[in-house]
Scaffold this motif. Structure first.
Motif, PDB file in Angstrom:
ATOM      1  N   TYR A  48       0.887  -1.116  -0.072  1.00 59.53           N
ATOM      2  CA  TYR A  48      -0.043  -0.009  -0.064  1.00 59.53           C
ATOM      3  C   TYR A  48       0.691   1.389   0.088  1.00 59.53           C
ATOM      4  CZ  TYR A  48      -3.054   3.653   1.647  1.00 59.53           C
ATOM      5  OH  TYR A  48      -3.756   5.009   1.933  1.00 59.53           O
ATOM      6  N   GLU A  49       1.763   1.384   1.000  1.00 53.18           N
ATOM      7  CA  GLU A  49       2.607   2.484   0.777  1.00 53.18           C
ATOM      8  C   GLU A  49       3.537   2.554  -0.420  1.00 53.18           C
ATOM      9  OE1 GLU A  49       2.706   4.958   3.355  1.00 53.18           O
ATOM     10  OE2 GLU A  49       1.455   4.043   4.435  1.00 53.18           O
ATOM     11  N   ALA A  50       3.938   1.496  -0.878  1.00 53.33           N
ATOM     12  CA  ALA A  50       4.844   1.431  -2.137  1.00 53.33           C
ATOM     13  C   ALA A  50       3.940   2.183  -3.330  1.00 53.33           C
ATOM     14  CB  ALA A  50       5.445   0.193  -2.480  1.00 53.33           C
ATOM     15  N   LEU A  51       2.674   1.914  -3.518  1.00 48.83           N
ATOM     16  CA  LEU A  51       1.665   2.219  -4.460  1.00 48.83           C
ATOM     17  C   LEU A  51       1.167   3.500  -4.046  1.00 48.83           C
ATOM     18  CD1 LEU A  51       0.890  -1.146  -5.666  1.00 48.83           C
ATOM     19  CD2 LEU A  51       2.459   0.350  -6.889  1.00 48.83           C
ATOM     20  N   LYS A  52       1.099   4.121  -2.962  1.00 48.69           N
ATOM     21  CA  LYS A  52       0.100   5.193  -2.642  1.00 48.69           C
ATOM     22  C   LYS A  52       0.287   6.327  -3.466  1.00 48.69           C
ATOM     23  CE  LYS A  52       0.795   6.968   1.422  1.00 48.69           C
ATOM     24  NZ  LYS A  52       1.139   7.336   2.769  1.00 48.69           N
ATOM     25  N   LYS A  53       1.537   6.668  -3.791  1.00 43.10           N
ATOM     26  CA  LYS A  53       1.841   8.003  -4.562  1.00 43.10           C
ATOM     27  C   LYS A  53       1.647   7.567  -6.270  1.00 43.10           C
ATOM     28  CE  LYS A  53       4.243  10.402  -1.294  1.00 43.10           C
ATOM     29  NZ  LYS A  53       5.645  11.156  -0.877  1.00 43.10           N
ATOM     30  N   GLY A  54       1.375   6.353  -6.441  1.00 42.53           N
ATOM     31  CA  GLY A  54       1.166   6.145  -8.037  1.00 42.53           C
ATOM     32  C   GLY A  54       2.229   5.136  -8.478  1.00 42.53           C
ATOM     33  N   VAL A  55       1.858   4.662  -9.518  1.00 38.40           N
ATOM     34  CA  VAL A  55       2.765   3.661 -10.154  1.00 38.40           C
ATOM     35  C   VAL A  55       3.909   4.212 -10.753  1.00 38.40           C
ATOM     36  CG1 VAL A  55       2.761   1.882 -12.196  1.00 38.40           C
ATOM     37  CG2 VAL A  55       0.761   2.126 -10.790  1.00 38.40           C
ATOM     38  N   ASP A  56       3.757   5.694 -11.307  1.00 34.99           N
ATOM     39  CA  ASP A  56       5.062   6.422 -11.638  1.00 34.99           C
ATOM     40  C   ASP A  56       6.110   6.474 -10.686  1.00 34.99           C
ATOM     41  OD1 ASP A  56       3.723   6.347 -14.016  1.00 34.99           O
ATOM     42  OD2 ASP A  56       2.945   8.395 -14.098  1.00 34.99           O
ATOM     43  N   VAL A  57       5.589   6.790  -9.470  1.00 35.70           N
ATOM     44  CA  VAL A  57       6.459   7.009  -8.334  1.00 35.70           C
ATOM     45  C   VAL A  57       7.237   5.511  -8.094  1.00 35.70           C
ATOM     46  CG1 VAL A  57       6.903   7.750  -5.860  1.00 35.70           C
ATOM     47  CG2 VAL A  57       5.471   9.126  -7.513  1.00 35.70           C
ATOM     48  N   TYR A  58       6.289   4.793  -8.157  1.00 37.13           N
ATOM     49  CA  TYR A  58       6.823   3.330  -7.907  1.00 37.13           C
ATOM     50  C   TYR A  58       8.022   3.041  -8.557  1.00 37.13           C
ATOM     51  CZ  TYR A  58       6.841  -1.694  -7.046  1.00 37.13           C
ATOM     52  OH  TYR A  58       7.156  -2.913  -6.694  1.00 37.13           O
ATOM     53  N   VAL A  59       7.616   3.013 -10.029  1.00 31.96           N
ATOM     54  CA  VAL A  59       8.574   2.574 -11.238  1.00 31.96           C
ATOM     55  C   VAL A  59       9.928   3.502 -11.029  1.00 31.96           C
ATOM     56  CG1 VAL A  59       8.948   2.287 -13.579  1.00 31.96           C
ATOM     57  CG2 VAL A  59       6.788   1.624 -12.834  1.00 31.96           C
TER      58      VAL A  59
END
Length: 294
Positions: A48-59
């Protein structure tokens, strides 16, 4: 005086697990609550925390140069440590399970040593031996050989903490199988390598794979020993766990959880493979025990 037989109780036979239904449900509920609190919820929160700011931030977090370097170093250390421990584990298990020799108990104790020694202490031992002020430090410095705060030190620390996993998985399996098949192969004229590849290896393949899976998971997730010998040099000597720590200490939580999710995915894949191989290994052990009893 004649002995009289004790009366045989009638009715439902009581067994050790014959408890009221509410007791079983309470125990099951406590176990599930414990798993939810300490396993499922933290695992969900990581993603949840990894994807909270969106997929672009995660990638962006997992493709950032320092993260890529940490991934490559983690894979490199595991790629070196696991095969070396595979060779050692098979050789040690074969010697312990199939032969009697002096020092056998000492060898078993040494194999179990990483289980009883803190990984941090193991890292400090390598610093004491190979560090600049260590026993071999001056000679290594004169010959421009870097072990501590470099990749060789990380590999050595990883090998140390993962030594027992393959050997400890194979020893009871080989002991349960006995030596009858190998002895029969010797009678038929097979040499040592033929016995190993055609008799021993097929009988231990699931146990061997199980040990490799556990060894690889520990190698990629090791923190304590690697932290001591790495020097925490970003983009150079940081493995994935160390990179997560640095990002978290810098309050870069999104990137920290994004990189941590890679380790969580590794854990999930390891659990799935572990469950599959464990069932096959259990079946193989049971078959070996039946064969030995007959």
């Amino acid at each position: 005086m004649s002995a009289t037989a004790l009366p045989i109780p009638t009715g439902k036979r009581r067994v050790a697990t014959d408890e009221p239904g509410w007791v079983r449900w309470v125990l099951i509920g406590l176990a599930l609550a414990f798993l939810a609190l300490f396993l499922f919820i933290p695992l969900i929160l990581v993603f949840y925390e990894a994807l909270k700011k969106g997929v672009d931030v995660y990638v962006a977090a997992i493709t950032e140069p320092d993260a890529v370097a940490a991934i490559e170093l983690t894979l490199t250390a595991a790629a070196i440590a696991v095969p070396l421990n595979l060779i050692f584990g098979v050789a040690a298990a074969w010697a312990i399970a199939k032969f009697e020799f002096r020092g056998k108990s000492l060898l078993i104790t040494l194999i179990d040593l990483p289980f009883s020694v803190s990984p941090v202490v193991a890292g400090l031992i390598y610093v004491l031996i190979f560090g600049l002020q260590g026993w071999l430090g001056p000679w290594l410095a004169e010959n421009d050989i870097k072990i501590i705060f470099a990749i060789p030190g990380i590999v050595l620390a990883t090998i140390f903490v993962t030594v027992p996993f393959i050997a400890r998985e194979l020893i009871p399996l080989m002991q349960a199988q006995g030596t009858e098949e190998e002895e029969a192969a010797v009678v038929l004229g097979a040499n040592g390598w033929q016995i190993f590849f055609r008799v021993t290896l097929p009988n231990i393949k699931w146990g061997l794979l199980y040990g490799v899976i556990l060894c690889n998971a520990r190698a990629m997730g090791e923190f304590g020993a690697v932290s001591v010998v790495s020097g925490h040099i970003r983009g150079s000597t940081n493995t994935l766990p160390l990179h997560v720590e640095i990002l978290y200490n810098e309050y870069n939580f999104a990137a920290a959880f994004a990189v941590a999710s890679l380790l969580a995915l590794l854990a999930l894949v390891t659990l799935a493979l572990k469950a599959f191989v464990e069932s096959r290994n259990k079946q193989q052990t049971e078959n070996a025990n039946e064969h030995r009893s007959t």
